[in-house]
Design a protein around this motif. Structure first.
Motif, PDB file in Angstrom:
ATOM      1  N   ARG A  28      -3.813   4.372   4.168  1.00  0.00           N
ATOM      2  CA  ARG A  28      -3.481   2.964   4.455  1.00  0.00           C
ATOM      3  C   ARG A  28      -4.373   2.448   5.562  1.00  0.00           C
ATOM      4  N   MET A  86       0.116   5.305  -0.976  1.00  0.00           N
ATOM      5  CA  MET A  86      -0.946   5.657  -0.030  1.00  0.00           C
ATOM      6  C   MET A  86      -0.337   6.361   1.181  1.00  0.00           C
ATOM      7  N   GLU A  91      -8.184   2.283   4.178  1.00  0.00           N
ATOM      8  CA  GLU A  91      -8.520   1.445   3.024  1.00  0.00           C
ATOM      9  C   GLU A  91      -7.867   0.080   3.056  1.00  0.00           C
ATOM     10  N   VAL A  92      -6.821  -0.085   3.863  1.00  0.00           N
ATOM     11  CA  VAL A  92      -6.136  -1.377   3.882  1.00  0.00           C
ATOM     12  C   VAL A  92      -6.238  -2.043   5.247  1.00  0.00           C
ATOM     13  N   ALA A 121       0.833  -1.198   0.000  1.00  0.00           N
ATOM     14  CA  ALA A 121       0.000   0.000   0.000  1.00  0.00           C
ATOM     15  C   ALA A 121       0.865   1.245   0.000  1.00  0.00           C
TER      16      ALA A 121
END
Lengths: 252, 229
Positions: A133, A128, A136-137, A123
């Motif tokens: 991060r 990002m 979204e991750v 990421a």
């Protein structure tokens, strides 16, 4: 056997279900206290857990916290709060919130901390920012563990709230405590069945909710789902592409 | 002195401890005896149960599942379900405590047994160990760290849980807490609470020490690593 009959009779008496001290009202109070306690705990524990987990710190602190609260009797906290001047269900909400923090906190910290380093690095490689991060991750990948923490916390609080009947709180536990007080053991048994039933139902419902909340790709039983998708007769994209690409040479 | 008129701090009072030490000692000894008995009985039942689930893997899932479901039943409800049959008193509390300790122990013993390195069991099988001998001499010693972790959790939980026994009149230090609440005697509640925490801590440390002495092959680092199980 006599007591079972008494319990059944108690449960079948409509007067025990309606009214301000009926089963329905007490269940509502029980759920309301649980909801408040878990919300209160979540407001504290989730941001703290996200921060600690994102920074990949605080694993040990969580374990220590969990072990300490395990040793602290619920009754102790309830009597302490209740006699410190908090009446009725305020003491209950506060005491239960204290016990709901550890499962929420440790699960959030582990959930975020256990996200594969390689994924986070990827990421970062995609450019990002730290915040993106996280949102979204890391958070989507941590959802299963966080949801498990919420489930543990809710069931635990549901199980703790009845104790508050001893110190003047109103919940389904009141039925049991009043039964003990008046030596009506049929009522005690009925109350026990109701409380146990509520917890078991909640556990089942939350297990389903946890499964639904988990992102599809992370669900444990992805294998049968994939097989089902492969076996579906209408898999047009792949089939169409394959036929169109094989169409090329034959038509040429 | 002035203490009798206005205690300097209603929550912490050494005066209370001095004047009621016999009472406190009674509650404490009841608490300790209930805890020790409950964990001991639970261990006696948990070992055969976990061993059976380990030897017959088909039984493992139902055993662990049932334990999980039973564990969600609140302690107050369990006492309420038991009391009409086992009466008001010690037996009810003890049965409840054994049940909860049992669930923790079975799960941890089984996890420990299943977590034994397959290479080790293969080696034992290659040396001609039978199933029972392997269980007793290879798998159980290997599973000890996990078992000790289970005993620690079970003991600490039991110490806290004894207080709920107050509903049937046998709550150990819980009796003091409840009486303190009834009479609005803050020092009584606080003393009982601190003693509870202290008891849990002492029991926990004692188990760790016993485990360290009896498992010279397992270094302390490993033992500490298993605490979080």
């Amino acid at each position: 056997m006599d007591i079972v009959q008494e319990a059944v009779a108690w449960l079948n008496d409509p007067l025990n279900w309606t009214g301000s001290n009926g089963v329905l009202a007490l269940t509502a109070a029980h759920l309301r206290v649980t909801l408040l306690a878990v919300l209160l705990a979540a407001v504290v524990a989730l941001p703290a857990g996200v921060w600690l987990g994102h920074a990949r710190r605080g694993g040990t602190a969580g374990v220590v916290l969990a072990n300490t609260t395990r040793a602290l009797p619920t009754l102790a906290l309830l009597t302490l709060f209740a006699s410190a001047g908090l009446f009725g269900n305020t003491a209950t909400v506060l005491a239960c919130a204290v016990f709901a923090v550890p499962p929420l906190l440790t699960n959030t910290v582990t959930g975020l901390g256990d996200v594969d380093r390689d994924v986070v690095d990827a990421a970062r490689g995609l450019g990002m920012s730290s915040r993106r991060r996280l949102w979204e991750v890391e958070l989507p990948l941590a959802v299963p563990l966080v949801a498990a923490g919420v489930r543990t916390a809710v069931v635990q609080v549901l199980a703790t709230v009845p104790l508050a009947a001893l110190v003047g709180g109103t919940s389904l536990g009141s039925i049991i405590v009043n039964g003990f007080g008046t030596q009506r053991y049929g009522q005690v048994l009925a109350g026990g069945v109701l409380v146990a039933g509520l917890c078991l139902v909640a556990e089942g419902v939350l297990a389903v909710a946890q499964r639904l909340l988990t992102p599809r790709g992370l669900r444990e039983s992805t294998r049968p789902a994939r097989r089902w998708r492969q076996g579906r007769p209408s898999d047009p994209p792949v089939a169409a592409m394959a036929s169109s690409s094989s169409n090329g040479p034959t038509s040429a | 002195m002035r203490l009798a008129d206005s205690p300097p701090n209603p929550w912490f009072s050494w005066d209370y401890v001095e004047r009621n030490h016999a009472d406190i000692a009674d509650a404490l000894s009841q608490h300790v005896s209930l805890t020790v008995q409950a964990v001991a009985i639970a261990l006696l039942i948990a070992f055969p149960l976990a061993a059976l689930a380990h030897l017959r893997p088909r039984l493992a899932a139902p055993v662990v599942g049932t334990a999980g479901v039973l564990y969600t039943i609140p302690s107050l409800a369990l006492f309420a379900l038991l009391a009409p049959y086992t009466g008001i008193g010690r037996t009810t509390v003890l049965i409840g405590l054994v049940a909860y300790a049992l669930l923790v122990l079975v799960r941890n013993i089984l996890t420990g047994l299943q977590g034994v390195d397959p290479a080790v069991t293969d080696a034992a099988r290659g040396m001609g160990y039978g199933r029972m001998r392997m269980l007793a001499q290879v798998e159980l010693p290997q599973a000890l760290p996990s078992i000790v972790a289970g005993v620690r959790i079970a003991t600490v939980t039991t110490v806290a849980l004894v207080t709920v026994g107050v509903v049937v009149g046998y709550g150990g230090l819980g009796q003091l807490m409840f009486r303190g609440f009834r009479s609005n005697y803050h020092a009584e509640i606080m003393t009982a609470t601190l003693l509870c925490l202290l008891l849990a801590l002492v029991a926990d440390v004692a188990i760790v020490l016993v485990a360290r002495v009896s498992m010279p092959w397992s270094r302390s680092a490993r033992l500490l690593a298993d605490v979080s199980v």
